[in-house]
Design an enzyme around this catalytic site. Structure first.
Site, mmCIF file in Angstrom:
data_model
loop_
_atom_site.group_PDB
_atom_site.id
_atom_site.type_symbol
_atom_site.label_atom_id
_atom_site.label_comp_id
_atom_site.label_asym_id
_atom_site.label_seq_id
_atom_site.Cartn_x
_atom_site.Cartn_y
_atom_site.Cartn_z
ATOM 1 N N CYS A 1 0.841 -1.212 0.000
ATOM 2 C CA CYS A 1 0.000 0.000 0.000
ATOM 3 C C CYS A 1 0.869 1.252 0.000
ATOM 4 O O CYS A 1 1.105 1.866 1.042
ATOM 5 C CB CYS A 1 -0.902 0.009 1.228
ATOM 6 S SG CYS A 1 -2.067 -1.343 1.244
ATOM 7 N N GLU B 1 -14.557 -11.083 -25.959
ATOM 8 C CA GLU B 1 -13.637 -11.428 -24.877
ATOM 9 C C GLU B 1 -12.759 -12.594 -25.334
ATOM 10 O O GLU B 1 -13.249 -13.534 -25.956
ATOM 11 C CB GLU B 1 -14.485 -11.804 -23.631
ATOM 12 C CG GLU B 1 -13.805 -12.573 -22.554
ATOM 13 C CD GLU B 1 -12.619 -11.848 -21.887
ATOM 14 O OE1 GLU B 1 -12.734 -10.661 -21.570
ATOM 15 O OE2 GLU B 1 -11.579 -12.510 -21.714
ATOM 16 N N CYS C 1 -7.073 0.948 -16.517
ATOM 17 C CA CYS C 1 -6.422 0.880 -15.202
ATOM 18 C C CYS C 1 -4.976 1.353 -15.312
ATOM 19 O O CYS C 1 -4.205 1.184 -14.375
ATOM 20 C CB CYS C 1 -6.484 -0.547 -14.642
ATOM 21 S SG CYS C 1 -5.705 -1.760 -15.704
HETATM 22 C C1 LIG Z 1 -9.660 -5.127 -17.515
HETATM 23 S S1 LIG Z 1 -10.527 -6.574 -17.916
HETATM 24 C C2 LIG Z 1 -12.139 -5.933 -18.175
HETATM 25 C C3 LIG Z 1 -13.275 -6.925 -18.128
HETATM 26 C C4 LIG Z 1 -14.670 -6.338 -17.995
HETATM 27 N N1 LIG Z 1 -14.904 -5.221 -18.865
HETATM 28 C C5 LIG Z 1 -14.965 -6.002 -16.553
HETATM 29 O O1 LIG Z 1 -15.037 -4.832 -16.192
HETATM 30 O O2 LIG Z 1 -15.152 -6.945 -15.755
HETATM 31 C C6 LIG Z 1 -9.914 -6.946 -19.500
HETATM 32 C C7 LIG Z 1 -10.499 -8.184 -20.158
HETATM 33 O O3 LIG Z 1 -9.994 -8.251 -21.490
HETATM 34 C C8 LIG Z 1 -9.742 -9.603 -21.823
HETATM 35 N N2 LIG Z 1 -8.774 -9.548 -22.944
HETATM 36 C C9 LIG Z 1 -7.431 -9.411 -22.869
HETATM 37 N N3 LIG Z 1 -6.918 -9.329 -24.111
HETATM 38 C C10 LIG Z 1 -7.955 -9.370 -24.987
HETATM 39 C C11 LIG Z 1 -8.057 -9.319 -26.411
HETATM 40 N N4 LIG Z 1 -6.977 -9.197 -27.169
HETATM 41 N N5 LIG Z 1 -9.284 -9.399 -26.976
HETATM 42 C C12 LIG Z 1 -10.406 -9.535 -26.201
HETATM 43 N N6 LIG Z 1 -10.355 -9.605 -24.827
HETATM 44 C C13 LIG Z 1 -9.162 -9.525 -24.241
HETATM 45 C C14 LIG Z 1 -9.244 -10.206 -20.519
HETATM 46 O O4 LIG Z 1 -9.388 -11.605 -20.520
HETATM 47 C C15 LIG Z 1 -10.153 -9.503 -19.493
HETATM 48 O O5 LIG Z 1 -11.329 -10.234 -19.291
#
Ligand SMILES: C[S@@+](CC[C@H](N)C(=O)[O-])C[C@H]1O[C@@H](n2cnc3c(N)ncnc32)[C@H](O)[C@@H]1O
Length: 462
Positions: free
Chosen positions: A88, A338, A413
């Site tokens: 933290c 996804e 993020c």
């Molecule tokens: C930051 S998370 C956001 C998930 C969702 N929007 C949420 O708020 O719960 C990013 C997501 O993108 C997926 N991801 C990563 N690379 C990707 C790609 N090239 N194409 C599609 N999805 C992808 C990951 O598996 C993950 O579920």
């Protein structure tokens, strides 16, 4: 940063300085003869004594030895592990000052990397920034016969116990203590990072805020199941643990989870709630670690989308369908894309349990799917992207601006990759209208942001 041929500071020497700014990781920055000294734990406005630990060409780093004049933003009640735990990095600041610093981090990164000058909204914080994490990943360590579950030390890979970490619920902390006892008693072989031998590497927890049910994932070095006795002991004492998984990770690197999951006992999913929607979550699916703040983030996404019921929405990087399902009740059609197949299956299941029939979930990499979809003549009114820390691929950004949606909503993020990607989207004919940081990770320097962009050309869908 200015380069100095003769450095104004020397290694291991102590200096007094005034801190007048901060880095993007929240470290205080002071100057000696205009030479920047980064001091973790120091706050802008403070006068401090530091001992120099690292000297580079254009900056140095030091440890805080004494606070000569303290900031009014200094937090007086800290965790007992503040000097050792790497967790933290902003806990020495009071919460309002943390929120203000995160706003500044987003504002200055957008300007520096993206060339975007915009008034950023005040960071949306938590009412009480404690016990917010619904997921914890603990390293398993053994020393003198005693097993510890913990995190890495600030500057090394030595594992230290967590001592009732305030980021987790009381129940998780109780289970951690119990696991340390039974793993010690049962003589479970613990993985040794140095010689890469042993069995149990990590224990991962997931907890539902709505139902309090807990999922435990034991990460092991090989496929053998030596966990049945441990599982019976936990089940007996903690009925709220409803799923037990083994994850097999034979890779020697720092990544915690391997590719293979085996359900050893229980339901295999936990259920949580965001707004009025229910979500089932598998161990390999992404779910925001702070459920309370995730709800605020998705509510903001819905507000920015301004849906009337006639729109087509693409939710890129949709995970288990959280944003898609928030939007679906107010749109004509939502496509959720996804790359993790299991997460897409969760998303489809989540649509069914919430009686949503206008959301379609597709397991694909967005950088492959979106260009093809646009090339086939499809278009969207709103595109939402919520990528991992590395941001969007060029192909995704290019296809997004070519799709000409009236609105693009970017959830991020990582302010640096966000700024880089926004620069591309602005060059593609979009204007940044709103920037809203959300405090998803209190006490740390991490910050989530949501951005609304609208088309500055008349060709885009309104
Ligand atoms: C930051 S998370 C956001 C998930 C969702 N929007 C949420 O708020 O719960 C990013 C997501 O993108 C997926 N991801 C990563 N690379 C990707 C790609 N090239 N194409 C599609 N999805 C992808 C990951 O598996 C993950 O579920």
């Amino acid at each position: 940063m200015q380069k100095h041929s003769v450095k104004p500071v020397e290694l291991n020497q102590e200096y007094t300085l005034v801190v007048n700014s901060h880095s993007h990781e929240g470290e205080g920055i002071g100057r000696i003869n205009n030479f920047a000294i980064f001091v973790p734990g120091a706050i802008p406005g403070e006068e401090v004594k530091v001992k120099i630990t690292e000297v580079k060409k254009s900056f140095a780093r030091g440890v805080l030895k004494e606070i000569i004049v303290a900031s009014k933003n200094r937090n007086q009640e800290n965790c007992t592990l503040i000097d050792t735990c790497g967790g933290c990095s902003l806990q020495h600041m009071n919460y309002d000052a943390q929120l203000e610093m995160k706003k500044e981090i987003v504002e200055s990164t957008l300007k520096k990397i993206g060339g975007i000058e915009i008034e950023v909204a005040p960071t949306i914080g938590m009412d009480e920034p404690v016990a917010y994490r619904n997921k914890g990943q603990f390293h398993v360590h053994k020393k003198d016969g005693q097993v510890t579950l913990g995190f890495y030390n600030k500057n090394s890979h030595d594992v230290m116990g967590t001592n009732n970490c305030s980021l987790f619920s009381e129940k998780i902390n109780e289970i951690v203590v119990f696991l340390e006892e039974i793993l010690t008693d049962e003589q479970i072989k613990v993985y040794n990072q140095k010689d890469k031998t042993g069995y149990l590497r990590n224990i991962v927890f997931r907890q539902s805020k709505e139902t309090n049910e807990i999922m435990l994932i034991f990460v092991t070095n090989n496929k053998a199941n030596k966990l049945n006795k441990i599982i019976s002991l936990i089940e007996e004492k903690f009925p709220e643990v409803t799923s037990f998984f083994q994850n097999i990770n034979p890779e020697p690197g720092p990544i915690i989870l391997g590719k293979e999951f085996k359900l050893l006992k229980g339901k295999g999913l936990i259920s949580d709630k965001l707004g009025s929607l229910d979500f089932a979550i598998s161990p390999e699916s992404f779910f925001q670690v702070n459920t309370e703040q995730a709800e605020k983030l998705y509510t903001k996404a819905l507000e920015y989308a301004g849906l009337t019921g006639t729109e087509t929405v693409v939710d890129a990087y949709c995970g288990i369908g959280t944003i898609s399902l928030f939007m679906a009740k107010h749109a004509k059609k939502v496509y959720g894309i996804e790359s993790v197949t299991r997460a897409t299956e969760d998303a489809k299941f989540n649509a069914i349990i919430n009686e949503v029939t206008n959301a379609e979930f597709i397991a694909a990499k967005i950088e492959k799917w979106l260009p093809k979809w646009v090339e086939e003549g499809n278009s969207a009114d709103v595109i939402v992207v919520d990528p991992p820390r590395k941001g969007c691929d060029q192909e995704t950004l290019q296809a997004m601006v070519e799709a000409k949606p009236g609105k693009i909503i970017y959830v991020s993020c990582n302010p640096s990759t966000l700024a880089r990607d926004l620069k591309f989207i602005v060059a593609g004919g979009y204007e940044v209208k709103k920037v809203q940081p959300v405090d998803m990770f209190p006490l740390t320097s991490h910050v989530e942001s949501i951005i609304l962009m609208t088309s500055s050309t008349s060709e885009a869908k309104k």
